[in-house]
Design a protein around this motif. Structure first.
Motif, short mmCIF file in Angstrom:
data_model
loop_
_atom_site.label_atom_id
_atom_site.label_comp_id
_atom_site.label_asym_id
_atom_site.label_seq_id
_atom_site.Cartn_x
_atom_site.Cartn_y
_atom_site.Cartn_z
N ASN A 32 4.23 12.08 -5.66
CA ASN A 32 5.45 12.77 -5.89
C ASN A 32 6.61 11.95 -6.72
OD1 ASN A 32 6.85 11.73 -3.98
ND2 ASN A 32 6.90 13.62 -2.72
N LYS A 33 6.35 10.63 -6.73
CA LYS A 33 7.62 9.72 -7.39
C LYS A 33 7.62 9.70 -8.69
CE LYS A 33 8.90 8.61 -2.99
NZ LYS A 33 7.93 9.42 -2.34
N ILE A 34 8.44 9.19 -9.36
CA ILE A 34 8.61 9.49 -10.58
C ILE A 34 7.50 8.40 -11.42
CG2 ILE A 34 10.10 8.75 -12.82
CD1 ILE A 34 12.45 9.64 -11.09
N GLU A 51 17.56 -2.42 0.08
CA GLU A 51 17.60 -1.25 -0.67
C GLU A 51 16.30 -0.24 -0.61
OE1 GLU A 51 18.69 -2.69 -4.79
OE2 GLU A 51 19.16 -0.75 -5.17
N ASP A 52 16.68 1.03 -0.35
CA ASP A 52 15.28 1.73 -0.48
C ASP A 52 15.60 2.63 -1.62
OD1 ASP A 52 13.39 3.73 -0.33
OD2 ASP A 52 13.81 4.32 1.97
N ALA A 53 14.89 2.45 -2.73
CA ALA A 53 14.74 2.90 -4.07
C ALA A 53 13.50 3.66 -4.21
CB ALA A 53 15.15 1.91 -5.03
N ALA A 54 12.91 4.35 -3.14
CA ALA A 54 11.64 5.02 -3.26
C ALA A 54 12.07 6.03 -4.15
CB ALA A 54 11.33 5.31 -1.77
N GLU A 55 12.96 6.51 -4.25
CA GLU A 55 13.32 8.01 -4.79
C GLU A 55 14.24 7.79 -6.14
OE1 GLU A 55 15.19 10.48 -1.81
OE2 GLU A 55 13.29 10.62 -0.37
N ALA A 56 14.44 6.50 -6.42
CA ALA A 56 15.33 6.21 -7.53
C ALA A 56 14.84 5.39 -8.78
CB ALA A 56 16.57 5.78 -6.93
N PRO A 74 20.85 0.62 2.20
CA PRO A 74 21.21 1.84 1.39
C PRO A 74 19.87 2.66 0.89
CG PRO A 74 21.94 -0.13 0.26
CD PRO A 74 21.11 -0.36 1.52
N VAL A 75 19.87 3.95 1.02
CA VAL A 75 18.82 4.65 0.47
C VAL A 75 19.35 5.59 -0.82
CG1 VAL A 75 17.00 6.32 1.22
CG2 VAL A 75 17.88 4.69 2.86
N HIS A 76 18.64 5.39 -1.72
CA HIS A 76 19.30 6.30 -2.93
C HIS A 76 18.71 7.56 -2.68
CE1 HIS A 76 20.76 2.55 -4.46
NE2 HIS A 76 19.66 2.01 -4.59
N PHE A 132 10.18 0.13 -2.91
CA PHE A 132 9.84 1.41 -3.51
C PHE A 132 8.44 1.97 -3.12
CE2 PHE A 132 12.02 -1.14 -6.34
CZ PHE A 132 12.87 -0.29 -7.25
N SER A 133 8.54 3.40 -3.17
CA SER A 133 7.06 4.05 -3.27
C SER A 133 6.64 4.45 -4.38
CB SER A 133 7.29 5.30 -2.01
OG SER A 133 6.57 6.04 -2.17
N PHE A 134 5.28 4.50 -4.54
CA PHE A 134 4.68 5.22 -6.01
C PHE A 134 3.87 6.23 -5.16
CE2 PHE A 134 5.40 0.50 -6.97
CZ PHE A 134 6.42 0.86 -7.68
N SER A 162 0.73 -1.09 0.07
CA SER A 162 0.05 -0.02 0.04
C SER A 162 0.88 1.25 -0.08
CB SER A 162 -0.86 0.00 1.22
OG SER A 162 -0.21 -0.53 2.56
N ASN A 163 2.02 1.10 0.47
CA ASN A 163 3.14 2.31 0.38
C ASN A 163 4.44 1.99 0.71
OD1 ASN A 163 3.29 2.58 3.43
ND2 ASN A 163 1.25 2.97 3.18
N GLY A 164 5.30 2.87 0.32
CA GLY A 164 6.72 2.52 0.60
C GLY A 164 6.94 2.36 2.04
N THR A 165 6.64 2.91 2.82
CA THR A 165 6.76 2.57 4.48
C THR A 165 6.47 1.30 4.79
OG1 THR A 165 6.24 5.04 4.81
CG2 THR A 165 6.24 3.56 6.53
N ALA A 166 5.29 0.81 4.10
CA ALA A 166 4.99 -0.71 4.25
C ALA A 166 5.86 -1.36 3.69
CB ALA A 166 3.56 -0.75 3.70
N THR A 194 17.44 10.49 6.04
CA THR A 194 16.61 9.75 5.42
C THR A 194 15.29 9.99 6.04
OG1 THR A 194 15.83 7.39 4.52
CG2 THR A 194 16.82 7.58 6.77
N ILE A 195 14.18 9.38 5.48
CA ILE A 195 12.84 9.38 5.97
C ILE A 195 12.59 8.61 7.15
CG2 ILE A 195 11.90 7.74 4.50
CD1 ILE A 195 9.25 9.58 3.92
N ILE A 196 11.93 8.76 7.90
CA ILE A 196 11.77 8.12 9.29
C ILE A 196 11.15 6.67 9.02
CG2 ILE A 196 9.19 8.56 9.57
CD1 ILE A 196 9.95 9.09 12.57
C1 PLP Z 1 13.61 7.12 0.57
C2 PLP Z 1 12.21 7.03 1.06
N1 PLP Z 1 11.84 5.88 1.39
C3 PLP Z 1 10.57 5.51 1.82
C4 PLP Z 1 9.41 6.68 1.51
C5 PLP Z 1 8.00 5.77 2.20
O1 PLP Z 1 7.18 5.84 1.16
P1 PLP Z 1 5.81 6.21 1.15
O2 PLP Z 1 5.43 7.70 1.61
O3 PLP Z 1 5.02 5.54 0.04
O4 PLP Z 1 5.31 5.36 2.60
C6 PLP Z 1 9.84 7.66 1.23
C7 PLP Z 1 8.52 8.64 0.89
O5 PLP Z 1 8.78 9.57 0.19
C8 PLP Z 1 11.09 7.94 0.72
O6 PLP Z 1 11.31 9.17 0.17
#
Ligand code: PLP
Length: 373
Positions: free
Chosen positions: A183-185, A154-159, A128-130, A178-180, A56-60, A83-85
């Motif tokens: 604001n993501k690509i 790997e956290d590729a949410a932003e890449a 690693p977070v891109h 990944f996050s979609f 459902s989201n990148g955090t999940a 990075t993000i929390i």
């Molecule tokens: C690096 C990174 N990881 C994870 C997330 C979390 O994604 P989401 O907002 O879909 O939960 C984000 C959100 O912008 C992010 O920038």
């Protein structure tokens, strides 16, 4: 009042509408349907991984990824301070302890030279977070992971689509996330995905996202999971977006080139870079103010706002988060000077896919005027 140039706007087209309408017409509006399957397999293929598990989201995605590793209480996961929390809480929700490293001052991702010193007998994973579209220098991360038998999440949410030595980000670790978000690509509104080559992790992630229903008997559980399912409606949008990802990335890179050109030589700021081994997708075009200017990014953002330009501040580092102090993390006067400087002096300029040439020219004029008086 001057109209504000927004920091982000998604680019949605007719194909997205067509696919969403198909969901309505066929009734497949929940978390089963052809778009989920196709989005998962096509995104995995695009990134060079075998299995995709939409959530459902990148955090999940991060939370499920770390849960797949079966951490024991007190096991450690190494993450960047900047990075993000979501990254830190994924480790904590699994009973683990996040351990921080500072940022690389050039590309703002984790400083890979600092990882090894943070490894203890309890370390299990490196995340690693891109950051903002630029890949982490992954070869040293992979060497360390191999040496100490650690998993790479790997956290590729932003890449989306960024490349490290010719390989797609999100195809470089044991599990990638990944996050979609809008604001993501590529976006699904809200949404996320895990990718992996491991059949075992894929099965576990699928189970965790869907309440850990046992296959042999529905409503029978041996573990607790989550409802982190993505809908077919969201996947429909994602698939349409994926079909045009090359165009979306080209737009990001063109916009970055225009900013590089328009802001070249402006005093008091550092612009983003692209290492020779990387293809940066410039998810967000970040700038960092020189400390010598005498004011921080919050103040600069207010000044740009008055000139009709919307911005967003950079992340505030994890060791500066009151919630973690209250929980007993990062209390020992830990200091990560690069992350702290980025958090205080960094902000990103309007970077949306719908941004026009004339809007980015206005942004450059505003930044230049503000800094050259
Ligand atoms: C690096 C990174 N990881 C994870 C997330 C979390 O994604 P989401 O907002 O879909 O939960 C984000 C959100 O912008 C992010 O920038």
């Amino acid at each position: 009042m001057i109209p504000t140039i927004p920091v982000n706007e998604p680019l949605l087209g007719e194909r997205e509408v067509e696919y969403v309408m198909e969901c309505f017409r066929t009734g497949w509006i929940s978390s089963a349907g052809r778009f989920i399957d196709e989005f998962e397999s096509r995104w995995a293929e695009y990134c060079g991984m075998r299995y995709g598990i939409a959530v459902s989201n990148g955090t999940a995605a991060l939370e499920v990824a770390i849960k797949c590793l079966d951490l024991q209480s007190g096991d450690e996961g190494i993450i960047p301070a900047f990075t993000i929390i979501s990254c830190a809480q994924a480790v904590i929700y699994s009973g683990g302890v996040p351990v921080l490293v500072d940022s690389d001052p050039r590309i703002w991702t984790m400083d890979v030279n600092q990882i090894e010193a943070k490894i203890t007998s309890r370390t299990r994973a490196i995340m690693p977070v891109h950051i903002y579209g630029h890949p982490v220098d992954m070869d040293p991360v992979r060497t360390i992971a191999k040496k100490y038998d650690l998993r790479i999440v790997e956290d590729a949410a932003e890449a989306h689509g960024a490349e490290y030595r010719g390989q797609k980000c999100g195809g470089l670790g044991d599990i990638s996330c990944f996050s979609f978000y809008a604001n993501k690509i590529i976006t699904t509104g809200e949404g996320g995905m895990l990718l992996t080559n491991s059949a075992q992790y894929a099965e576990k992630a699928r189970s965790l996202r869907n309440l850990c229903f046992r296959p042999e008997r529905r409503f029978y559980h041996t573990e607790l999971g989550h409802n982190y399912r993505l809908t077919n409606l969201q996947a429909a949008v994602g698939l349409a977006q994926l079909e045009r990802i090359d165009e979306l990335i080209a737009r990001k890179r063109r916009r970055a080139a225009a900013y590089n050109e328009g802001l070249r030589g402006v005093p008091g700021i550092t612009l983003p870079v692209e290492e020779p081994w990387a293809s940066n997708v410039y998810w967000m075009y970040g700038i960092v103010l020189d400390e010598a200017l005498g004011y921080d990014a919050v103040e600069f953002a207010q000044r740009l706002k008055k000139r009709g330009v919307d911005t967003r501040p950079f992340f505030l580092p994890m060791h500066q988060q009151p919630v973690f102090h209250a929980m007993g993390f990062f209390q020992q006067g830990e200091s990560y000077p690069v992350a702290e400087r980025l958090g205080k002096y960094g902000l990103y300029l309007p970077s949306g896919l719908a941004l026009t040439d004339s809007q980015s020219d206005c942004v450059c004029d505003a930044v230049r005027s503000e800094l050259t008086g």
